[in-house]
Motif scaffolding. Sequence first.
Motif, PDB file in Angstrom:
ATOM      1  N   LEU A 137       1.912 -12.138  -2.771  1.00 11.14           N
ATOM      2  CA  LEU A 137       0.593 -12.766  -2.601  1.00 11.14           C
ATOM      3  C   LEU A 137      -0.035 -12.398  -1.259  1.00 11.14           C
ATOM      4  N   CYS A 138       0.784 -12.425  -0.202  1.00  5.58           N
ATOM      5  CA  CYS A 138       0.248 -12.093   1.125  1.00  5.58           C
ATOM      6  C   CYS A 138      -0.123 -10.623   1.232  1.00  5.58           C
ATOM      7  N   GLU A 139       0.649  -9.768   0.598  1.00  6.76           N
ATOM      8  CA  GLU A 139       0.319  -8.342   0.642  1.00  6.76           C
ATOM      9  C   GLU A 139      -0.951  -8.029  -0.135  1.00  6.76           C
ATOM     10  N   GLU A 140      -1.333  -8.923  -1.055  1.00  4.42           N
ATOM     11  CA  GLU A 140      -2.612  -8.757  -1.739  1.00  4.42           C
ATOM     12  C   GLU A 140      -3.756  -9.370  -0.939  1.00  4.42           C
ATOM     13  N   SER A 141      -3.489 -10.483  -0.266  1.00 10.90           N
ATOM     14  CA  SER A 141      -4.565 -11.141   0.487  1.00 10.90           C
ATOM     15  C   SER A 141      -4.891 -10.388   1.776  1.00 10.90           C
ATOM     16  N   LEU A 142      -3.893  -9.797   2.427  1.00 11.72           N
ATOM     17  CA  LEU A 142      -4.107  -9.163   3.735  1.00 11.72           C
ATOM     18  C   LEU A 142      -5.169  -8.066   3.692  1.00 11.72           C
ATOM     19  N   PRO A 143      -5.095  -7.107   2.752  1.00  6.37           N
ATOM     20  CA  PRO A 143      -6.157  -6.081   2.730  1.00  6.37           C
ATOM     21  C   PRO A 143      -7.535  -6.661   2.427  1.00  6.37           C
ATOM     22  N   LEU A 144      -7.600  -7.729   1.618  1.00  4.07           N
ATOM     23  CA  LEU A 144      -8.898  -8.355   1.352  1.00  4.07           C
ATOM     24  C   LEU A 144      -9.478  -8.933   2.630  1.00  4.07           C
ATOM     25  N   TYR A 145      -8.631  -9.612   3.407  1.00  3.33           N
ATOM     26  CA  TYR A 145      -9.096 -10.187   4.668  1.00  3.33           C
ATOM     27  C   TYR A 145      -9.503  -9.091   5.653  1.00  3.33           C
ATOM     28  N   ARG A 146      -8.750  -7.975   5.649  1.00  4.08           N
ATOM     29  CA  ARG A 146      -9.099  -6.876   6.564  1.00  4.08           C
ATOM     30  C   ARG A 146     -10.455  -6.288   6.185  1.00  4.08           C
ATOM     31  N   GLU A 147     -10.707  -6.110   4.881  1.00  3.99           N
ATOM     32  CA  GLU A 147     -12.000  -5.581   4.434  1.00  3.99           C
ATOM     33  C   GLU A 147     -13.138  -6.521   4.820  1.00  3.99           C
ATOM     34  N   LEU A 148     -12.877  -7.808   4.773  1.00  5.86           N
ATOM     35  CA  LEU A 148     -13.898  -8.795   5.108  1.00  5.86           C
ATOM     36  C   LEU A 148     -14.053  -8.972   6.613  1.00  5.86           C
ATOM     37  N   GLY A 149     -13.096  -8.469   7.377  1.00  6.47           N
ATOM     38  CA  GLY A 149     -13.126  -8.694   8.814  1.00  6.47           C
ATOM     39  C   GLY A 149     -12.853 -10.136   9.172  1.00  6.47           C
ATOM     40  N   ASP A 150     -12.130 -10.841   8.329  1.00  7.95           N
ATOM     41  CA  ASP A 150     -11.836 -12.260   8.515  1.00  7.95           C
ATOM     42  C   ASP A 150     -10.572 -12.398   9.360  1.00  7.95           C
ATOM     43  N   GLN A 151     -10.752 -12.616  10.661  1.00  5.88           N
ATOM     44  CA  GLN A 151      -9.618 -12.675  11.573  1.00  5.88           C
ATOM     45  C   GLN A 151      -8.723 -13.878  11.288  1.00  5.88           C
ATOM     46  N   HIS A 152      -9.339 -14.992  10.903  1.00  8.69           N
ATOM     47  CA  HIS A 152      -8.550 -16.179  10.549  1.00  8.69           C
ATOM     48  C   HIS A 152      -7.618 -15.852   9.374  1.00  8.69           C
ATOM     49  N   GLY A 153      -8.176 -15.212   8.350  1.00  9.74           N
ATOM     50  CA  GLY A 153      -7.380 -14.872   7.176  1.00  9.74           C
ATOM     51  C   GLY A 153      -6.307 -13.846   7.482  1.00  9.74           C
ATOM     52  N   ILE A 154      -6.642 -12.857   8.306  1.00 13.40           N
ATOM     53  CA  ILE A 154      -5.648 -11.855   8.698  1.00 13.40           C
ATOM     54  C   ILE A 154      -4.493 -12.525   9.421  1.00 13.40           C
ATOM     55  N   ALA A 155      -4.839 -13.408  10.361  1.00 15.42           N
ATOM     56  CA  ALA A 155      -3.799 -14.104  11.114  1.00 15.42           C
ATOM     57  C   ALA A 155      -2.905 -14.919  10.185  1.00 15.42           C
ATOM     58  N   TYR A 156      -3.520 -15.592   9.195  1.00 14.88           N
ATOM     59  CA  TYR A 156      -2.718 -16.404   8.275  1.00 14.88           C
ATOM     60  C   TYR A 156      -1.761 -15.529   7.464  1.00 14.88           C
ATOM     61  N   SER A 157      -2.256 -14.403   6.932  1.00 13.39           N
ATOM     62  CA  SER A 157      -1.409 -13.532   6.105  1.00 13.39           C
ATOM     63  C   SER A 157      -0.261 -12.965   6.925  1.00 13.39           C
ATOM     64  N   LEU A 158      -0.544 -12.557   8.167  1.00 12.42           N
ATOM     65  CA  LEU A 158       0.517 -12.040   9.038  1.00 12.42           C
ATOM     66  C   LEU A 158       1.535 -13.135   9.343  1.00 12.42           C
ATOM     67  N   TYR A 159       1.039 -14.333   9.558  1.00 14.01           N
ATOM     68  CA  TYR A 159       1.915 -15.479   9.831  1.00 14.01           C
ATOM     69  C   TYR A 159       2.873 -15.713   8.669  1.00 14.01           C
ATOM     70  N   ARG A 160       2.349 -15.700   7.436  1.00 11.46           N
ATOM     71  CA  ARG A 160       3.204 -15.927   6.274  1.00 11.46           C
ATOM     72  C   ARG A 160       4.193 -14.778   6.085  1.00 11.46           C
ATOM     73  N   LEU A 161       3.743 -13.532   6.258  1.00 11.01           N
ATOM     74  CA  LEU A 161       4.651 -12.389   6.118  1.00 11.01           C
ATOM     75  C   LEU A 161       5.733 -12.438   7.197  1.00 11.01           C
ATOM     76  N   GLY A 162       5.380 -12.943   8.378  1.00  4.16           N
ATOM     77  CA  GLY A 162       6.383 -13.118   9.425  1.00  4.16           C
ATOM     78  C   GLY A 162       7.431 -14.135   9.019  1.00  4.16           C
ATOM     79  N   ASN A 163       7.010 -15.197   8.357  1.00  2.00           N
ATOM     80  CA  ASN A 163       7.961 -16.193   7.860  1.00  2.00           C
ATOM     81  C   ASN A 163       8.890 -15.602   6.809  1.00  2.00           C
ATOM     82  N   VAL A 164       8.352 -14.757   5.931  1.00  2.00           N
ATOM     83  CA  VAL A 164       9.186 -14.123   4.915  1.00  2.00           C
ATOM     84  C   VAL A 164      10.228 -13.227   5.578  1.00  2.00           C
ATOM     85  N   ALA A 165       9.793 -12.443   6.578  1.00  2.00           N
ATOM     86  CA  ALA A 165      10.738 -11.585   7.290  1.00  2.00           C
ATOM     87  C   ALA A 165      11.822 -12.415   7.975  1.00  2.00           C
ATOM     88  N   TRP A 166      11.446 -13.579   8.495  1.00  2.00           N
ATOM     89  CA  TRP A 166      12.420 -14.445   9.155  1.00  2.00           C
ATOM     90  C   TRP A 166      13.495 -14.921   8.186  1.00  2.00           C
TER      91      TRP A 166
END
Length: 881
Positions: free
Chosen positions: A500-529
């Motif tokens: 889900l995050c790997e699908e949302s991240l490019p959408l947020y990047r295309e939109l330039g939505d920094q809040h959304g980018i930060a959230y997706s990176l945060y969740r992917l960081g949790n998965v890596a943890w």
Amino acid sequence: MQLSSRASGDHPPGAEPLSDQLKARFHNLPAQLTSLIGREQETQAVCSLLRRPEVRLVTLTGAGGVGKTRLGLQAATGLLDEFADNICFVPLAPISDPDLLAPTIARVLGLKETGDQPLLDLLKGSLRDKHLLLLDNFEQVLAAVPWLADLLAVCPHLKILVTSRALLHIRGEHEFPVPSLALPDFTHLPESEALSQYAAVALFLERARAVKPDFQLTPANTRAIAEICIRLDGLPLAIELAAARIKLLPPQALLARLRHRLQVLTSAAQDVPTRQQTLRNTLAWSYDLLDAEEQQLFRRLSVFVGGCTLEAVEGLSTALGEMPADVVDGMASRMDKSLLHQTEQEEGEPRLLMLETIREYGLEALASSGEMESTRQAHATYCLRLSEQAELELGGPQQAAWLERLEQEHDNLRAALQWSIEQGETQQSMEMAMRLGGALRLFWWGRGHLSEGRSFLERALAIGVSLADTWIDPSVRAKALSAAAQLAFIQSDYERTEVLCEESLPLYRELGDQHGIAYSLYRLGNVAWVRSDTAKARSLLEEALALSKEVDDKEYMAYSLFSLALLASSQGEYARACALYEEGLTIHRELGNKRGIAHTLSQLAQALFVSHTDQARVRSLLEECLVLSREVGFKEGIAAAKCLFGQLALGQGDLVTAHSQVEESVMLYKEMGHRHGTAESLAVLGKVLAAQGDSAAARLLSEESLMISGAVGEQWVIAARLVGLGEVVAAQQKLEWAAQLWGAAEALRDAIGVPIPPVELADYKRSLSAARVHLGERTFAAAWAQGRAMTPEQALAAQGQKPAPSLTTTVTSSPTYPAGLTVREVDVLRLVAGGLTDQQVAEKLVLSPRTVHSHLSSIYSKLGVTSRSAATRYAIEHHLA
């Protein structure tokens, strides 16, 4: 119905004294062929009210079928000795012309007009010294109310008892709302004998035995009968009509048919009025008494599920493009006519409720009017506005009030969500669904409705796939993906979270939505943890923290700090973890985010507990966490606090408290589908049972905990579970198996760099030392070495035996696969290449079919293929199968 007392004084000209024979004739209360059940308190209350000298008019109000007439007759019977002149029953249902009220009463009293005196004057004169008059079904002659008020003024000793679905609004009127019959709580049903003490159930049983004499309440039919009575709102008429069907339908079959209760609840009885021969007739009687505007408002109100507030009705009107100015008067009118009732709340507006039987009729009328879709659309629009308004408040100081408000509207929110899904693949409905899901994520998390939220979001996202590239606003879809990812992560479905995050991240990047980018990176960081990829986790979480700071998103600054603290704690960096928790806690306190404060407090307490530092502070942190969690209904916070409270009690030797605290934690985590928390609390409960001497139960719980942790792939947690299970089986004198488990745990810890927490170290060393002594160094070392060469699954299955040769290798760092495939995707691909179906793959890997489908979609995308056969060919060519 009329009750009158002893006559006194002279009779007015033209009115002859009533003879004893006439008095006897006036004693015309109709004989009741069935007993009145469950109305003892109401009968006594009405009689007491009428005995009070200052009470002149009592109006029994209530919905059609609630039993107003029967209650009036019972009260009249109870007053026979006190109002001895005579009692006369005046049924008004056959008339609809208010001008016929006086002639009808006169006819029942046996009065006839004389040439020199009008009938009204004659009637007033006859009743001047009488003491009680009872009129039945007054609602259709309300225009005659002024005459009734005049009658009360002229006859100072007269008392009037009226049954009506609407209030009369006369000065001095005392309303007595007739309630539904007492119902059991379906979530806590008593035994069969106790259940029959509830009035609704008792009525059902008596009427059922009238048509089927051998009918009994049994353990097999108890729940069905209770649900029938609850489904029928405790309405006596509805229950009697349902019970009459028992001769044909057993309770479970009858319950199933009550989905369409208005069709089922009919009667062939010829000795009751037509309006009472079917439930639909009863409700139609009330509906037809409304004017056109009142009928329209009644129809619209039926769209609300579980009640509503005045604000909600006004919001519905606004969504329909109308001015809500007259809503208050309209709602008051519905309440006066017994179509609505209200429940008081400590704060805010009262909640307005419609019985489900009445609501079903309203929905039928709404559909017949052609207004169903427009009204449901308006209802969903109102729910969306409410949800998005609440979302803005759920991270701040008003979150408790807003969470409670959303909980009260939960049934309405569900109805709006369901409607948006039912509309199919249209831009409007799918955007509505995704916006609702995105706005409600914090509510679903905070109140523990995780599975419900995930299910809805996954359905909406699946339906919207074909529209995503054309119609759906990418910001709406990205937010829905993020919401689904959050709920999936909390339920430990890390594979789906990543997809889900790997699908949302490019959408947020295309939109330039920094809040959304930060959230997706945060969740992917949790998965890596949770996958023990420490370097990747730290990098992603630090990037998310930096972005959150750039856009001043304090909420996700705090959550990024929280996850960095979790990472540090899992690596044994307890001082750093506590510092990060404290920094995040400061932000949450600044925002007034009680849920965030509670969540952070529980983990700070956990870090202090496992690091064996500042133990005096742990309890105070947990107590604050528990208070805040209860205030906002945060189940996860309550469960975490209970689990750690149990560990504190265990350490102090208070096993009873420890057991009850941890058992409650297990229950809460299971309710939420929170697998990580369930595994943790089961492991602690296993320790408690071991301390209580129940080693067999302790072992079962420890094994269950290990299996859950293995299924979700949390390597550092698996290592801890292996150690815990080793201590349990060591107590059972299975020392070689214990050594194998400890050896496997050590190999896993070495591979991922995770130490044993200080709080467990002393017990761990004692267990190892004791096992060495009993086994001898050589035997212990051999079993330990065997364990180090095993996977956790092998160690669990070994039970002290030397493992058979296996192609499975010991735990190593994650290998690199072609096309960017993850370890789990390769596992899925291998099984697919082996000919297994999605369901078989799911069973083999202990995943949900939905997760397997998500993995396959990701695999196809990475490999650039569109079929299983092409994916199989790729696996063979690249030696993956």
